[in-house]
Enzyme design. Sequence first.
Site, PDB file in Angstrom:
ATOM      1  N   HIS A  48      -6.221   6.050  13.908  1.00  0.00           N
ATOM      2  CA  HIS A  48      -7.392   5.939  13.054  1.00  0.00           C
ATOM      3  C   HIS A  48      -7.129   4.880  11.983  1.00  0.00           C
ATOM      4  O   HIS A  48      -6.005   4.430  11.791  1.00  0.00           O
ATOM      5  CB  HIS A  48      -7.768   7.281  12.419  1.00  0.00           C
ATOM      6  CG  HIS A  48      -6.655   7.957  11.678  1.00  0.00           C
ATOM      7  ND1 HIS A  48      -5.605   8.585  12.305  1.00  0.00           N
ATOM      8  CD2 HIS A  48      -6.430   8.121  10.360  1.00  0.00           C
ATOM      9  CE1 HIS A  48      -4.788   9.113  11.409  1.00  0.00           C
ATOM     10  NE2 HIS A  48      -5.260   8.831  10.213  1.00  0.00           N
ATOM     11  N   HIS A  73      -3.110   3.628  11.367  1.00  0.00           N
ATOM     12  CA  HIS A  73      -1.887   4.417  11.519  1.00  0.00           C
ATOM     13  C   HIS A  73      -2.107   5.620  12.428  1.00  0.00           C
ATOM     14  O   HIS A  73      -3.230   6.006  12.746  1.00  0.00           O
ATOM     15  CB  HIS A  73      -1.363   4.886  10.150  1.00  0.00           C
ATOM     16  CG  HIS A  73      -2.267   5.821   9.408  1.00  0.00           C
ATOM     17  ND1 HIS A  73      -3.469   5.441   8.883  1.00  0.00           N
ATOM     18  CD2 HIS A  73      -2.126   7.131   9.085  1.00  0.00           C
ATOM     19  CE1 HIS A  73      -4.041   6.446   8.261  1.00  0.00           C
ATOM     20  NE2 HIS A  73      -3.262   7.504   8.374  1.00  0.00           N
ATOM     21  N   HIS A  75      -9.107  13.408  11.890  1.00  0.00           N
ATOM     22  CA  HIS A  75      -8.157  12.517  12.555  1.00  0.00           C
ATOM     23  C   HIS A  75      -6.916  13.360  12.832  1.00  0.00           C
ATOM     24  O   HIS A  75      -6.156  13.676  11.933  1.00  0.00           O
ATOM     25  CB  HIS A  75      -7.853  11.306  11.677  1.00  0.00           C
ATOM     26  CG  HIS A  75      -9.075  10.489  11.376  1.00  0.00           C
ATOM     27  ND1 HIS A  75      -9.490  10.220  10.089  1.00  0.00           N
ATOM     28  CD2 HIS A  75      -9.971   9.911  12.198  1.00  0.00           C
ATOM     29  CE1 HIS A  75     -10.583   9.485  10.139  1.00  0.00           C
ATOM     30  NE2 HIS A  75     -10.899   9.295  11.409  1.00  0.00           N
ATOM     31  N   GLU A 110      -5.506  15.334   9.758  1.00  0.00           N
ATOM     32  CA  GLU A 110      -6.266  15.095   8.538  1.00  0.00           C
ATOM     33  C   GLU A 110      -7.717  15.530   8.707  1.00  0.00           C
ATOM     34  O   GLU A 110      -8.456  14.965   9.510  1.00  0.00           O
ATOM     35  CB  GLU A 110      -6.218  13.606   8.176  1.00  0.00           C
ATOM     36  CG  GLU A 110      -4.812  13.057   7.992  1.00  0.00           C
ATOM     37  CD  GLU A 110      -4.780  11.549   7.875  1.00  0.00           C
ATOM     38  OE1 GLU A 110      -5.868  10.918   7.957  1.00  0.00           O
ATOM     39  OE2 GLU A 110      -3.694  10.982   7.712  1.00  0.00           O
ATOM     40  N   HIS A 162       0.849  -1.183   0.000  1.00  0.00           N
ATOM     41  CA  HIS A 162       0.000   0.000   0.000  1.00  0.00           C
ATOM     42  C   HIS A 162       0.891   1.241   0.000  1.00  0.00           C
ATOM     43  O   HIS A 162       1.691   1.435   0.912  1.00  0.00           O
ATOM     44  CB  HIS A 162      -0.883  -0.015   1.260  1.00  0.00           C
ATOM     45  CG  HIS A 162      -2.085   0.880   1.168  1.00  0.00           C
ATOM     46  ND1 HIS A 162      -1.998   2.240   1.008  1.00  0.00           N
ATOM     47  CD2 HIS A 162      -3.413   0.585   1.235  1.00  0.00           C
ATOM     48  CE1 HIS A 162      -3.216   2.756   0.984  1.00  0.00           C
ATOM     49  NE2 HIS A 162      -4.091   1.777   1.110  1.00  0.00           N
TER      50      HIS A 162
END
Length: 444
Positions: A376, A340, A370, A346, A297
């Site tokens: 989150h 993470h 977040h 964010e 990812h």
Amino acid sequence: MNLLHRPAALDTARYMSGFGNGFETEALPGALPVGRNSPQRCAYGLYAEQLSGSPFTAPRTSNERSWLYRIRPTVAHWGTMRPADAGFWRSAPSGEGADVPPAPMRWAPVPVREGAASFLQGIHTVTTAGDAGAMAGMAASLWLCNRSMEDEVFWNADAEMLLVPQDGALLLRTEFGRIDLSPGEVAVIPRGVKFAADVDGPSRGYLCENYGGAFTLPERGPIGANCLANPRDFLCPVAHYEDREMPHRLVVKWGGRLWETEIGWSPLDVVAWHGNYAPYKYDLRRFSPVGPLLFDHADPSIFTVLTAPSETPGTANIDFVIFPDRWLVAENTFRPPWYHMNVMSEFMGLIYGQYDAKPEGFKPGGISLHNQMLPHGPDVDAFEGASRADLKPHKLEGTMAFMFETRFAQRVTDWAAGLPQRERSYEHYGHALRRHFDPTSREA
């Protein structure tokens, strides 16, 4: 070398393309002086005025300025300023939100209430970060409006403004020209640029005020010369002026407060302009995403459309990141965003469609926050589904989410903290994740 464009008048050409280029445009033939910026006498009896978005001595690559040829210079628009009601608009540091506990937060869409409210009246700040006076940080707001700014003009001296419409279109009448803006597009209004916003019915969207350095395109690094946001897809308006001798309300945001005065004409009176400091728009559906083609990812930074750099290399004052239509093809990989904690905070919104990490609760027009170094990740349904999915190539379609990401912690305003749309159970969504650990078996 900067590229120069001399388009026709507004009725035959609406926009000029290219990011950060130098442009020139005139609404009357010969209004632009040739070979000089401030001739002794401007054509048509106009005034020359320079608008600088950077210090005069900034390097050529970052020096931003435009020359405007207008009916009256801005100093002539200046009347006796008095404080204006800012409503629910806040600037950093606001002093609010100190007692809001650190936790993931989410809000359902906030409706546009009945009653006439203009774009300015409809700005409701959700978070603030940093310090506007120190030219660092940001504020994230909603606009909730249903009335045009008739005979009313505004400019923001504190911040560059990134507008992300979610429901309903806007017509931005700027002193550089006109910009049509619909959901799926974004617009940037540089600091100090005058504009008015017109609507045809209710309009809702997200507003990011950038207190720091101007938004620019991110470096592509090993990606190379192509993909992500391409400069030619950014559009600047061509010159269009208003010659209206009738009372106008002029509003300025300066020092974290709103100030107002009355003048007897429209200040959107620029007949011609040239330079590289101007408002622009971009269609988010023209973003060309890249991603992992075999396994694992990639970091969400590969979806950065615009970045406002800070004095620390590689650390943005703000990153504007989107999650558009794209193919998911990685093998033996947990495809949604992973769990993470991040040094960046964010603020996320959903323009349309469904967000893959929160397939049920996150609705178009909603918000999630977040914050810096708080945990989150996917909810339980997204985790269970992605952990067991048949990993065939899959295309996410009809979706457009975004993030305002900043290096500063974001403080929630009192208005946002008290909204009935605040989903307080979201703070504990991680509790639904079950224990799967079995030390006797390697097979999950």
